[in-house]
Scaffold this active site. Structure first.
Site, PDB file in Angstrom:
ATOM      1  N   ASP A  11      -1.272 -28.480  31.940  1.00 48.38           N
ATOM      2  CA  ASP A  11      -0.502 -28.717  33.178  1.00 48.38           C
ATOM      3  C   ASP A  11       0.961 -28.375  32.894  1.00 48.38           C
ATOM      4  O   ASP A  11       1.349 -28.119  31.748  1.00 48.38           O
ATOM      5  CB  ASP A  11      -0.642 -30.195  33.595  1.00 48.38           C
ATOM      6  N   SER A  12       1.771 -28.420  33.959  1.00 42.23           N
ATOM      7  CA  SER A  12       3.213 -28.197  33.781  1.00 42.23           C
ATOM      8  C   SER A  12       3.875 -29.392  33.108  1.00 42.23           C
ATOM      9  O   SER A  12       4.870 -29.265  32.410  1.00 42.23           O
ATOM     10  CB  SER A  12       3.847 -28.001  35.154  1.00 42.23           C
ATOM     11  N   CYS A  75      -4.015 -28.499  37.042  1.00 42.28           N
ATOM     12  CA  CYS A  75      -2.829 -28.364  37.887  1.00 42.28           C
ATOM     13  C   CYS A  75      -3.237 -27.620  39.156  1.00 42.28           C
ATOM     14  O   CYS A  75      -3.678 -26.471  39.082  1.00 42.28           O
ATOM     15  CB  CYS A  75      -1.777 -27.562  37.121  1.00 42.28           C
ATOM     16  N   GLU A 153       6.507 -38.402  36.534  1.00 43.91           N
ATOM     17  CA  GLU A 153       7.014 -38.158  35.170  1.00 43.91           C
ATOM     18  C   GLU A 153       7.821 -39.370  34.693  1.00 43.91           C
ATOM     19  O   GLU A 153       7.671 -39.820  33.567  1.00 43.91           O
ATOM     20  CB  GLU A 153       7.926 -36.914  35.155  1.00 43.91           C
ATOM     21  N   CYS A 186      -2.256 -33.089  43.761  1.00 42.79           N
ATOM     22  CA  CYS A 186      -1.415 -32.735  42.621  1.00 42.79           C
ATOM     23  C   CYS A 186      -1.818 -33.725  41.535  1.00 42.79           C
ATOM     24  O   CYS A 186      -1.935 -34.931  41.810  1.00 42.79           O
ATOM     25  CB  CYS A 186       0.056 -32.900  42.970  1.00 42.79           C
ATOM     26  N   HIS A 188      -0.332 -34.992  39.202  1.00 42.48           N
ATOM     27  CA  HIS A 188       0.651 -36.048  38.895  1.00 42.48           C
ATOM     28  C   HIS A 188       0.428 -37.296  39.755  1.00 42.48           C
ATOM     29  O   HIS A 188       0.789 -38.394  39.346  1.00 42.48           O
ATOM     30  CB  HIS A 188       2.077 -35.553  39.174  1.00 42.48           C
TER      31      HIS A 188
END
Ligand code: DGL
Length: 273
Positions: A11-12, A75, A153, A186, A188
């Site tokens: 993932d990013s 992702c 994050e 997403c 996240h």
């Protein structure tokens, strides 16, 4: 003792950990490599061309090191645009994560669903096609947000996320009392599920892709006849980052909670920066 199946989850940022957690729950003895392209984070605001190039280059470098049996592009932002190129270029199975519009539309009784994703994923032709194909009987309220990505994050770095931070982002969902189902499109966002549930207490179904991806991994483990490994052969999992950054230290607690005990850097600046 058998060698464990090697699974690369990419993932990013930290979002793919929500997917890794689910795969590990079902296949605890596999050997996991987690990779965050933090040098290019966030992906949600990048152009499609930038992403296609970037994901290809980073995955090739990672694959040289990890020699994974299965690659999971955990992702939505990358998968909705880069999967065809990646599948063409790798001989290993590549599992992508795309917005779970189909199960959401099927589960919704009110036929009003919310989609939370990055700005890139919301704009994608692929996402529009999923909506047209599987949710044509639904009203779909999409929110493309990078702010929520940053909040996830921060949470994994140990910060507390407040309702005051969340509510302005999901305001359009709060104000629509007919929505009964929300797609976390997403990777996240499942990391913020508890906070989102507090902000949106009337939502009946929260849909993410974790379980479906773990099932897909199971399918490939079977198909390729790859040994699952056993407890004795299970090597410690490693997290790779594409840039050294002080805030990786703050991630250690979250990584250790997922049994990821090693950290390595493969420095790969974006555009040679
Ligand atoms: N976790 C990623 C996704 O599922 C994207 C986050 C980002 O914008 O980098 O779309």
């Amino acid at each position: 003792m058998t060698a464990a199946a090697r699974i690369l989850v990419f993932d990013s940022g930290v979002g793919g950990l929500s997917i890794l957690q689910e795969i590990r729950r079902q296949y605890p003895h596999c050997c996991f490599f987690y990779a965050s392209d933090n040098a290019a984070f966030p992906y949600g605001t990048k152009t499609e061309e930038e992403l296609i190039e970037r994901v290809d280059i980073v995955l090739h470098t990672l694959q040289q090191t990890t020699q994974a049996d299965i690659i999971v592009v955990a992702c939505n932002t990358a998968s909705t645009v880069a999967l065809p190129r990646i599948r063409e270029r790798f001989s290993q199975p590549v599992i992508g994560v795309v917005p779970a519009i189909k199960p959401a539309a099927a589960l919704s009784q009110s036929k009003v669903i919310g989609v939370l994703a990055t700005p890139g994923t919301v704009k994608r032709k692929y996402t529009q096609q999923l909506i047209a194909q599987f949710a044509e009987d639904c009203e779909v309220i999409s929110i493309g947000t990078s702010e929520l990505v940053h909040l996830a994050e921060q949470k994994l770095r140990g910060e507390t996320i407040t309702q005051q931070q969340l509510e302005p982002i999901v305001q359009r969902l709060i104000h629509n009392s007919a929505i009964d189902t929300v797609v976390l499109a997403c990777t996240h966002f499942p990391l913020l599920k508890k906070e989102l549930q507090t902000a949106l207490p009337n939502i009946k179904h929260w849909i993410d892709s974790g379980e479906a991806i773990a099932r897909r991994v199971g399918y490939w483990l079977d198909t390729l006849n790859i040994d699952l490994g056993d407890h004795a052969s299970n090597t410690d999992s490693t997290a790779y980052f594409t840039a050294q950054s002080p805030n990786i230290t703050e991630l250690q607690t979250a990584l250790i909670r997922l049994d990821i005990t090693n950290t390595q850097f493969i420095n790969m600046g974006m555009n040679n920066d």
